[in-house]
Design an enzyme around this catalytic site. Structure first.
Site, PDB file in Angstrom:
ATOM      1  N   HIS A   1      -3.121   6.398   4.511  1.00 11.37           N
ATOM      2  CA  HIS A   1      -1.693   6.474   4.820  1.00 11.37           C
ATOM      3  C   HIS A   1      -1.155   7.843   4.375  1.00 11.37           C
ATOM      4  O   HIS A   1      -1.476   8.325   3.280  1.00 11.37           O
ATOM      5  CB  HIS A   1      -0.899   5.425   4.028  1.00 11.37           C
ATOM      6  CG  HIS A   1      -1.043   4.019   4.539  1.00 11.37           C
ATOM      7  ND1 HIS A   1      -1.752   3.671   5.669  1.00 11.37           N
ATOM      8  CD2 HIS A   1      -0.515   2.860   4.057  1.00 11.37           C
ATOM      9  CE1 HIS A   1      -1.663   2.360   5.852  1.00 11.37           C
ATOM     10  NE2 HIS A   1      -0.938   1.846   4.890  1.00 11.37           N
TER      11      HIS A   1
ATOM     12  N   CYS B   1       0.811  -1.223   0.000  1.00  7.41           N
ATOM     13  CA  CYS B   1       0.000   0.000   0.000  1.00  7.41           C
ATOM     14  C   CYS B   1       0.848   1.279   0.000  1.00  7.41           C
ATOM     15  O   CYS B   1       0.575   2.229  -0.740  1.00  7.41           O
ATOM     16  CB  CYS B   1      -0.952   0.005   1.191  1.00  7.41           C
ATOM     17  SG  CYS B   1      -0.196  -0.533   2.725  1.00  7.41           S
TER      18      CYS B   1
END
Ligand code: A2P
Length: 352
Positions: free
Chosen positions: A253, A130
């Site tokens: 994130h 990710c």
């Protein structure tokens, strides 16, 4: 007649699996059927897909009979065991785990960056980590225009990257702290890494460990960012170092990225202009109006948000930036479904 696909989601009850189902609901992929697979524990559970309730089935090798596309997100060991079974039965696998990412036979794909790598697939395509994906989306346009010599990245990663059990653990710890419990009395069994010896609370904390420690005292997560960047950018010379940190954010994130470009004609303005045109990127960069990417604003969005672009104060070709994306979408479920859409568009799905 247009091809339509039988699609399987492996790990359908997980944090990423749930988002894969959501992304398939709105995908341009022509879908004939969806099969939801998880462990024995979830057998019989009902999950919605396009206003219909589908029953979760237990994953077994024959689950893939008649499946054209299988999206995997149930952990590396499940992928290692079952992805070859799916391929054997004629499915193309998009794998969200780290099981096959560094296999030279397996394309590691971010469609905005290296979609053409899909042409060399032998049945399995790996979805990158990710944190790597959002960094590639933001940096590849800069690499193409100016060349990239070095990347130094520090991540601020959401707990959902560690799965449903980690989300539950953080929520319980936060509630316990608000109820007056002391940090030393909090329960921690999952984070920073389920398989490691020690566990620490994440509530009101920042943990500089994601995955287990490896060579040179970097964690696996940090090595993933280094090695996957080189593979996706097809550049073994590029210098990359990462520090990966888990923070008590649920979804989204954030990354502080420092780059050194090769071509000294790059300016903050020219990089901003490039990113305004770049696929999958939203530029949010206006300090005078306090505009910059934020994790909360990235939730349930498919794009990668970039801001705080500024020159390094000492290094001529050095720039800093702040890059944010929804780790469950672009970092996982959306990138996987986007790969499936690319496979369809390029005629690379074998239909059973
Ligand atoms: P289950 O819910 O039945 O345990 P997360 O990343 O959020 O922790 O989710 C992990 C996903 O992987 C879940 O869907 C989970 O299913 C699935 N999973 C875990 N172990 C197995 C297994 N042995 N076989 C199939 N699916 C599994």
């Amino acid at each position: 007649m247009e091809k339509t696909y039988h699609v399987a989601v492996v790990g359908a009850t997980g944090a990423v699996g749930a988002k894969m189902i959501e992304m398939l609901e709105t995908s341009s992929l022509p879908i004939e059927s969806v099969k939801l697979l998880a462990s024995k524990r979830s057998k019989g559970k009902k999950l919605a897909f396009k206003n219909k309730l589908l029953t979760v089935e237990e994953l077994v090798p024959d689950s893939f009979k008649g499946i054209d596309i299988a999206l995997f997100s149930a952990g590396g060991s499940i992928s290692k065991k079952f992805a070859p079974e799916a391929v054997k039965r004629g499915a193309v696998v998009v794998d969200n785990t780290s099981a096959f990412r560094m296999d030279p036979e397996v394309p590691l794909v971010v469609p905005e960056v290296n979609e053409s790598a899909l042409h060399s697939h032998h049945g399995i395509i790996a979805n990158p980590n990710c944190s790597t994906i959002q960094m590639m989306v933001a940096l590849d346009p800069i690499r193409q225009a100016y060349g990239l010599d070095r990347i130094i990245v520090s991540t601020y990663q959401a707990v959902s990257g560690a799965g449903m059990s980690a989300i539950k653990e953080l929520k319980e710890q936060l509630q316990d702290m608000l109820d007056g419990k002391q940090p030393e009395d909090l329960t921690a069994n999952i984070l920073p890494c389920g398989s490691d010896a020690k566990h620490y609370p994440l509530a009101f904390n920042a943990l500089p460990q994601i995955d287990v420690f490896s060579d040179e005292d970097y964690t696996y997560e940090e090595w993933k960012m280094v090695n996957e960047t080189k593979k996706i950018m097809s550049d073994n010379q590029i210098k990359v170092a990462a520090t990966c940190v888990r923070i008590p954010v649920l979804q989204g994130h954030s990354e502080s990225i420092y780059i050194e470009v090769k071509d000294s004609s790059a300016t903050v303005r020219s990089i901003q202009d490039l990113l305004l045109q770049a696929p999958g990127v939203v530029l949010q960069d206006d300090p005078s109006e306090q505009i910059y990417p934020q994790a909360l604003n990235s939730v349930n969005k498919k794009e990668t948000f970039v801001g705080r672009i500024r020159r390094d104060l000492d290094v001529n070709n050095g720039f800093h930036m702040w890059v944010v994306s929804d780790n469950l979408l672009k970092g996982a479920a959306w990138n996987s479904v986007q790969i499936a859409e690319s496979l369809h568009r390029l005629g690379l799905v074998r239909v059973n």
